[in-house]
Design a protein around this motif. Structure first.
Motif, PDB file in Angstrom:
ATOM      1  N   ILE A  10     -12.007  20.373 -32.785  1.00 52.12           N
ATOM      2  CA  ILE A  10     -12.217  19.728 -33.919  1.00 52.12           C
ATOM      3  C   ILE A  10     -11.442  18.161 -33.851  1.00 52.12           C
ATOM      4  CG2 ILE A  10     -12.025  18.942 -36.362  1.00 52.12           C
ATOM      5  CD1 ILE A  10     -12.494  22.052 -36.659  1.00 52.12           C
ATOM      6  N   TYR A  11     -10.048  18.467 -33.580  1.00 58.05           N
ATOM      7  CA  TYR A  11      -9.061  17.044 -33.269  1.00 58.05           C
ATOM      8  C   TYR A  11      -9.354  16.320 -31.995  1.00 58.05           C
ATOM      9  CZ  TYR A  11      -6.675  18.811 -37.370  1.00 58.05           C
ATOM     10  OH  TYR A  11      -6.380  19.250 -38.555  1.00 58.05           O
ATOM     11  N   SER A  12     -10.072  17.065 -30.982  1.00 56.79           N
ATOM     12  CA  SER A  12     -10.401  16.436 -29.938  1.00 56.79           C
ATOM     13  C   SER A  12     -11.078  15.107 -29.875  1.00 56.79           C
ATOM     14  CB  SER A  12     -10.713  17.181 -28.963  1.00 56.79           C
ATOM     15  OG  SER A  12     -12.165  17.595 -29.220  1.00 56.79           O
ATOM     16  N   PHE A  13     -12.118  15.088 -31.074  1.00 57.82           N
ATOM     17  CA  PHE A  13     -13.122  14.089 -31.268  1.00 57.82           C
ATOM     18  C   PHE A  13     -12.452  12.600 -31.400  1.00 57.82           C
ATOM     19  CE2 PHE A  13     -15.835  17.574 -31.822  1.00 57.82           C
ATOM     20  CZ  PHE A  13     -16.960  17.161 -31.355  1.00 57.82           C
ATOM     21  N   VAL A  14     -11.148  12.652 -31.596  1.00 59.61           N
ATOM     22  CA  VAL A  14     -10.531  11.487 -31.600  1.00 59.61           C
ATOM     23  C   VAL A  14     -10.582  10.642 -30.184  1.00 59.61           C
ATOM     24  CG1 VAL A  14      -8.099  12.046 -30.823  1.00 59.61           C
ATOM     25  CG2 VAL A  14      -8.243  10.258 -32.401  1.00 59.61           C
ATOM     26  N   TYR A  15     -10.895  11.337 -29.257  1.00 57.12           N
ATOM     27  CA  TYR A  15     -11.074  10.712 -27.896  1.00 57.12           C
ATOM     28  C   TYR A  15     -12.391  10.529 -27.302  1.00 57.12           C
ATOM     29  CZ  TYR A  15      -6.389  12.052 -27.337  1.00 57.12           C
ATOM     30  OH  TYR A  15      -4.955  12.185 -27.616  1.00 57.12           O
ATOM     31  N   LYS A  16     -13.534  10.614 -28.502  1.00 52.73           N
ATOM     32  CA  LYS A  16     -14.879  10.907 -28.018  1.00 52.73           C
ATOM     33  C   LYS A  16     -15.400   9.511 -27.356  1.00 52.73           C
ATOM     34  CE  LYS A  16     -16.277   9.425 -32.521  1.00 52.73           C
ATOM     35  NZ  LYS A  16     -16.738   9.759 -33.865  1.00 52.73           N
ATOM     36  N   LYS A  17     -14.630   8.402 -27.414  1.00 53.54           N
ATOM     37  CA  LYS A  17     -14.702   7.150 -26.977  1.00 53.54           C
ATOM     38  C   LYS A  17     -14.123   6.610 -25.873  1.00 53.54           C
ATOM     39  CE  LYS A  17     -16.955   4.846 -31.146  1.00 53.54           C
ATOM     40  NZ  LYS A  17     -16.592   3.736 -31.716  1.00 53.54           N
ATOM     41  N   THR A  18     -12.631   7.205 -25.917  1.00 55.63           N
ATOM     42  CA  THR A  18     -11.734   7.039 -24.798  1.00 55.63           C
ATOM     43  C   THR A  18     -11.410   7.938 -23.646  1.00 55.63           C
ATOM     44  OG1 THR A  18     -10.003   7.809 -26.219  1.00 55.63           O
ATOM     45  CG2 THR A  18     -10.365   5.395 -26.414  1.00 55.63           C
ATOM     46  N   ALA A  19     -12.021   9.253 -24.082  1.00 59.41           N
ATOM     47  CA  ALA A  19     -11.550  10.239 -22.942  1.00 59.41           C
ATOM     48  C   ALA A  19     -12.568  11.449 -23.342  1.00 59.41           C
ATOM     49  CB  ALA A  19     -10.013  10.774 -23.167  1.00 59.41           C
ATOM     50  N   LYS A  20     -13.728  11.306 -23.180  1.00 59.07           N
ATOM     51  CA  LYS A  20     -14.670  12.260 -23.289  1.00 59.07           C
ATOM     52  C   LYS A  20     -14.423  13.762 -22.643  1.00 59.07           C
ATOM     53  CE  LYS A  20     -18.487   9.032 -24.322  1.00 59.07           C
ATOM     54  NZ  LYS A  20     -20.010   8.654 -23.748  1.00 59.07           N
ATOM     55  N   ARG A  21     -13.882  13.689 -21.456  1.00 63.04           N
ATOM     56  CA  ARG A  21     -13.440  14.871 -20.780  1.00 63.04           C
ATOM     57  C   ARG A  21     -12.556  15.936 -21.863  1.00 63.04           C
ATOM     58  NH1 ARG A  21     -10.478  14.044 -15.433  1.00 63.04           N
ATOM     59  NH2 ARG A  21     -12.275  12.608 -15.352  1.00 63.04           N
ATOM     60  N   ILE A  22     -11.852  15.326 -22.673  1.00 59.10           N
ATOM     61  CA  ILE A  22     -10.881  16.017 -23.497  1.00 59.10           C
ATOM     62  C   ILE A  22     -11.857  16.803 -24.450  1.00 59.10           C
ATOM     63  CG2 ILE A  22      -9.273  16.041 -25.298  1.00 59.10           C
ATOM     64  CD1 ILE A  22      -7.944  13.791 -23.746  1.00 59.10           C
ATOM     65  N   VAL A  23     -12.784  16.055 -25.312  1.00 58.78           N
ATOM     66  CA  VAL A  23     -13.678  16.673 -25.918  1.00 58.78           C
ATOM     67  C   VAL A  23     -14.599  17.863 -25.482  1.00 58.78           C
ATOM     68  CG1 VAL A  23     -15.509  16.191 -27.483  1.00 58.78           C
ATOM     69  CG2 VAL A  23     -13.673  14.617 -27.168  1.00 58.78           C
ATOM     70  N   VAL A  24     -15.004  17.364 -24.200  1.00 55.27           N
ATOM     71  CA  VAL A  24     -16.048  18.560 -23.674  1.00 55.27           C
ATOM     72  C   VAL A  24     -15.249  19.792 -23.417  1.00 55.27           C
ATOM     73  CG1 VAL A  24     -17.349  19.064 -21.548  1.00 55.27           C
ATOM     74  CG2 VAL A  24     -17.405  16.776 -22.694  1.00 55.27           C
ATOM     75  N   LEU A  25     -13.925  19.544 -22.778  1.00 55.10           N
ATOM     76  CA  LEU A  25     -13.159  20.878 -22.249  1.00 55.10           C
ATOM     77  C   LEU A  25     -12.516  21.656 -23.437  1.00 55.10           C
ATOM     78  CD1 LEU A  25     -11.194  19.447 -19.279  1.00 55.10           C
ATOM     79  CD2 LEU A  25     -12.993  20.916 -19.266  1.00 55.10           C
ATOM     80  N   SER A  26     -12.265  20.791 -24.592  1.00 53.51           N
ATOM     81  CA  SER A  26     -11.794  21.559 -25.739  1.00 53.51           C
ATOM     82  C   SER A  26     -13.036  22.251 -26.402  1.00 53.51           C
ATOM     83  CB  SER A  26     -11.408  20.490 -26.799  1.00 53.51           C
ATOM     84  OG  SER A  26     -10.242  19.848 -26.322  1.00 53.51           O
ATOM     85  N   ILE A  27     -14.143  21.877 -26.443  1.00 54.35           N
ATOM     86  CA  ILE A  27     -15.459  22.528 -26.791  1.00 54.35           C
ATOM     87  C   ILE A  27     -15.583  23.695 -25.952  1.00 54.35           C
ATOM     88  CG2 ILE A  27     -17.833  22.551 -27.396  1.00 54.35           C
ATOM     89  CD1 ILE A  27     -17.592  19.481 -28.216  1.00 54.35           C
ATOM     90  N   LEU A  28     -15.535  23.474 -24.745  1.00 52.04           N
ATOM     91  CA  LEU A  28     -15.663  24.512 -23.815  1.00 52.04           C
ATOM     92  C   LEU A  28     -14.949  25.838 -23.936  1.00 52.04           C
ATOM     93  CD1 LEU A  28     -17.078  25.692 -21.089  1.00 52.04           C
ATOM     94  CD2 LEU A  28     -15.197  24.330 -19.947  1.00 52.04           C
ATOM     95  N   ASN A  29     -13.415  25.289 -24.104  1.00 49.60           N
ATOM     96  CA  ASN A  29     -12.654  26.665 -24.497  1.00 49.60           C
ATOM     97  C   ASN A  29     -12.786  27.201 -25.747  1.00 49.60           C
ATOM     98  OD1 ASN A  29     -10.485  27.518 -22.812  1.00 49.60           O
ATOM     99  ND2 ASN A  29      -8.742  26.227 -23.869  1.00 49.60           N
ATOM    100  N   VAL A  30     -13.793  26.699 -26.740  1.00 45.43           N
ATOM    101  CA  VAL A  30     -13.969  27.547 -27.776  1.00 45.43           C
ATOM    102  C   VAL A  30     -14.921  28.487 -27.196  1.00 45.43           C
ATOM    103  CG1 VAL A  30     -15.048  27.580 -30.022  1.00 45.43           C
ATOM    104  CG2 VAL A  30     -13.317  25.965 -29.516  1.00 45.43           C
ATOM    105  N   LEU A  31     -15.704  28.155 -26.613  1.00 44.83           N
ATOM    106  CA  LEU A  31     -16.763  29.055 -25.860  1.00 44.83           C
ATOM    107  C   LEU A  31     -16.147  30.088 -24.975  1.00 44.83           C
ATOM    108  CD1 LEU A  31     -19.457  26.340 -24.904  1.00 44.83           C
ATOM    109  CD2 LEU A  31     -19.361  27.739 -27.020  1.00 44.83           C
ATOM    110  N   VAL A  32     -15.234  29.666 -24.066  1.00 44.48           N
ATOM    111  CA  VAL A  32     -14.613  30.556 -23.457  1.00 44.48           C
ATOM    112  C   VAL A  32     -13.739  31.578 -24.135  1.00 44.48           C
ATOM    113  CG1 VAL A  32     -12.629  31.098 -21.601  1.00 44.48           C
ATOM    114  CG2 VAL A  32     -14.390  29.062 -21.379  1.00 44.48           C
ATOM    115  N   ILE A  33     -13.011  31.384 -25.204  1.00 49.13           N
ATOM    116  CA  ILE A  33     -12.279  32.313 -26.020  1.00 49.13           C
ATOM    117  C   ILE A  33     -13.559  33.287 -26.800  1.00 49.13           C
ATOM    118  CG2 ILE A  33     -12.135  31.160 -28.173  1.00 49.13           C
ATOM    119  CD1 ILE A  33      -9.066  32.136 -28.349  1.00 49.13           C
ATOM    120  N   GLY A  34     -14.476  32.571 -27.012  1.00 46.92           N
ATOM    121  CA  GLY A  34     -15.788  33.475 -27.682  1.00 46.92           C
ATOM    122  C   GLY A  34     -16.105  34.551 -26.552  1.00 46.92           C
ATOM    123  N   LEU A  35     -16.172  34.225 -25.291  1.00 44.65           N
ATOM    124  CA  LEU A  35     -16.594  35.204 -24.087  1.00 44.65           C
ATOM    125  C   LEU A  35     -15.214  36.073 -24.102  1.00 44.65           C
ATOM    126  CD1 LEU A  35     -17.986  36.024 -21.636  1.00 44.65           C
ATOM    127  CD2 LEU A  35     -16.796  34.189 -20.335  1.00 44.65           C
TER     128      LEU A  35
END
Length: 352
Positions: free
Chosen positions: A132-157
Motif C-alpha cells: 500500500i505504501y509503495s504507491f508513493v513511488y508510482k511515478k518515480t520508481a514503478k518497480r517498487i510498486v510492482v515488486l511490493s504487490i508481487l510479494n503479497v502474491l508470493v506470501i499468498g502462495l
C-alpha cells in the motif's frame, strides 16, 4: 531528499524483513520441538480460531476426521501436480503411508504451531502495508510498486503451500519448497528496501566496476542456497531417524544420517572460505562506516553463530535451541549476502 511518505515506506519495508525473519525463527522452533503437526488442519486449528488446551475439547473421532480431510486435500494437490506433469510427485503423495498416521493431541505442540501461524499472519499484514505504501513511488520508481504487490502474491502462495506442508505431514520436498519461497520473499523485500534507500543518493559505491567480484558475490549466494536445501535434507533424515528410535539416543542421530550430512558439513567449509574472501575484498576497498563494510562485518558475525549452532547440532546431541538458531542464521546470512550483493551496484542503475 527522502520525503516523509518515502521514509514511511522504507521503515515499513524494513519491519517486514525483520518480521519475515521472525516467521522463519518461529518455523525453526516448530520443527525443533516437533510441533509441525500440532494443528492437523489449516487455516484453523482443530476447527477453532483459538486452539484447544485439553483433549476433552476435541470431538471423539478427531483423529479419523483430520486424516480423512488430509487425504482429501492431498488428492486435490496430487491432481494439481499431475496437471503440471509432475506424475511421480503426485504418486509419492498418494502412496505416502505416514500421511495416514494420525497425530496425538499435544497442547504444547498445538500452541507452538498456532503461535507460528500468528507470526505468519503478522508478516502478511506488514507485507500488505508495504504494498500500500509503495504507491508513493508510482511515478518515480514503478518497480517498487510492482515488486511490493508481487510479494503479497508470493506470501499468498506461501500460505497456500503451508496448508500442504500440514496436509502432507511435512513431506520433505514440500518443506523445502516452503523454505525456498521464504527466501524469495526476503529477496524481494530486501531489493525494494535497498532500491528505495538508494534512489535519492549520489553514486558512491565503486565495486560495480569489478565484474568478477559481483560474480563471486553471486557465487556465495548460490552455495548458501544449496547449503540451506541440504540442511532441509539433513533435517528430514534426522526426523526419520528420531522417530525410528522413539526420540531416544539423540547423540546418535547425526551419525546415522549418512552422506547428505557429509555434503552439508563439507559445503560449510566452502561457505566459510567464500565469505572470508568476500570480507577481504570489501575491507580492501572500504573503510569507516561504509555500508558494504558494515554489512560484511555482520556477515562474519552471523557466520560464526551459524557455525557454532551447527557444531552443537552435530556434536552436542541436537539441542532444540541450536536447531532454531541454525535455520534463522542461515537465512540471515543469505539475507546479508544478498544485501551486500545489491550494494555493489551504482545508484544510477536503480533509476527508472
Amino acid at each position: 531528499m527522502v520525503s516523509r511518505s518515502e521514509q514511511r515506506f522504507i521503515n515499513i519495508n524494513l519491519i517486514t524483513i525483520v518480521v519475515t525473519l521472525l516467521v522463519i525463527l518461529a518455523g525453526g522452533i516448530v520443527r525443533s520441538t516437533g510441533s509441525g503437526m500440532g494443528c492437523p488442519d489449516w487455516p484453523k486449528c482443530f476447527d477453532r480460531y483459538i486452539p484447544p488446551t485439553d483433549v476433552s475439547q476435541l470431538p471423539a473421532n478427531y483423529k479419523e476426521k483430520y486424516v480423512a480431510g488430509r487425504l482429501k486435500k492431498n488428492e486435490k494437490f496430487a491432481k494439481y501436480l499431475e496437471s503440471m506433469g509432475k506424475v511421480a510427485l503426485a504418486d509419492s503423495i498418494r502412496h505416502d503411508k505416514s500421511i495416514t498416521v494420525p497425530e496425538e493431541f499435544n497442547p504444547a505442540n498445538t500452541w507452538t504451531e498456532y503461535a507460528n501461524r500468528l507470526v505468519g499472519v503478522l508478516a502478511g499484514i506488514f507485507m500488505l502495508l508495504t504494498a500500500i505504501y509503495s504507491f508513493v513511488y508510482k511515478k518515480t520508481a514503478k518497480r517498487i510498486v510492482v515488486l511490493s504487490i508481487l510479494n503479497v502474491l508470493v506470501i499468498g502462495l506461501q500460505g497456500w503451500l503451508g496448508a500442504f506442508v500440514v496436509s502432507t505431514n511435512l513431506t520433505q520436498w514440500v518443506v523445502t519448497a516452503h523454505m525456498l519461497i521464504a527466501l524469495l520473499i526476503l529477496v524481494i523485500s530486501i531489493y525494494t528496501y535497498n532500491y528505495a534507500k538508494q534512489l535519492n543518493k549520489a553514486p558512491s559505491v565503486i565495486m560495480y566496476r569489478i565484474l568478477w567480484l559481483k560474480g563471486f558475490l553471486f557465487f556465495t549466494l548460490v552455495i548458501n542456497i544449496v547449503q540451506i536445501v541440504l540442511g532441509t535434507d539433513v533435517r528430514e533424515a534426522v526426523d526419520v531417524i528420531a522417530k525410528s528410535l522413539a526420540y531416544d539416543s539423540k547423540g546418535t542421530w547425526i551419525s546415522k544420517v549418512g552422506e547428505v550430512f557429509s555434503y552439508h558439513r563439507d559445503l560449510a567449509i566452502l561457505v566459510v572460505i567464500a565469505n572470508a574472501v568476500v570480507y577481504k575484498m570489501v575491507i580492501d576497498r572500504f573503510s569507516g562506516k561504509a555500508a558494504p563494510l558494515l554489512t560484511a562485518r555482520f556477515i562474519l558475525i552471523t557466520l560464526l553463530v551459524q557455525l557454532l549452532s551447527g557444531f552443537a547440532l552435530a556434536y552436542i546431541a541436537f539441542p532444540a535451541a541450536a536447531q532454531a538458531l541454525h535455520i534463522l542464521f542461515s537465512t540471515l546470512l543469505f539475507s546479508l549476502q544478498f544485501y551486500l550483493y545489491l550494494l555493489v551496484y551504482r545508484t544510477s542503475t536503480y533509476k527508472q
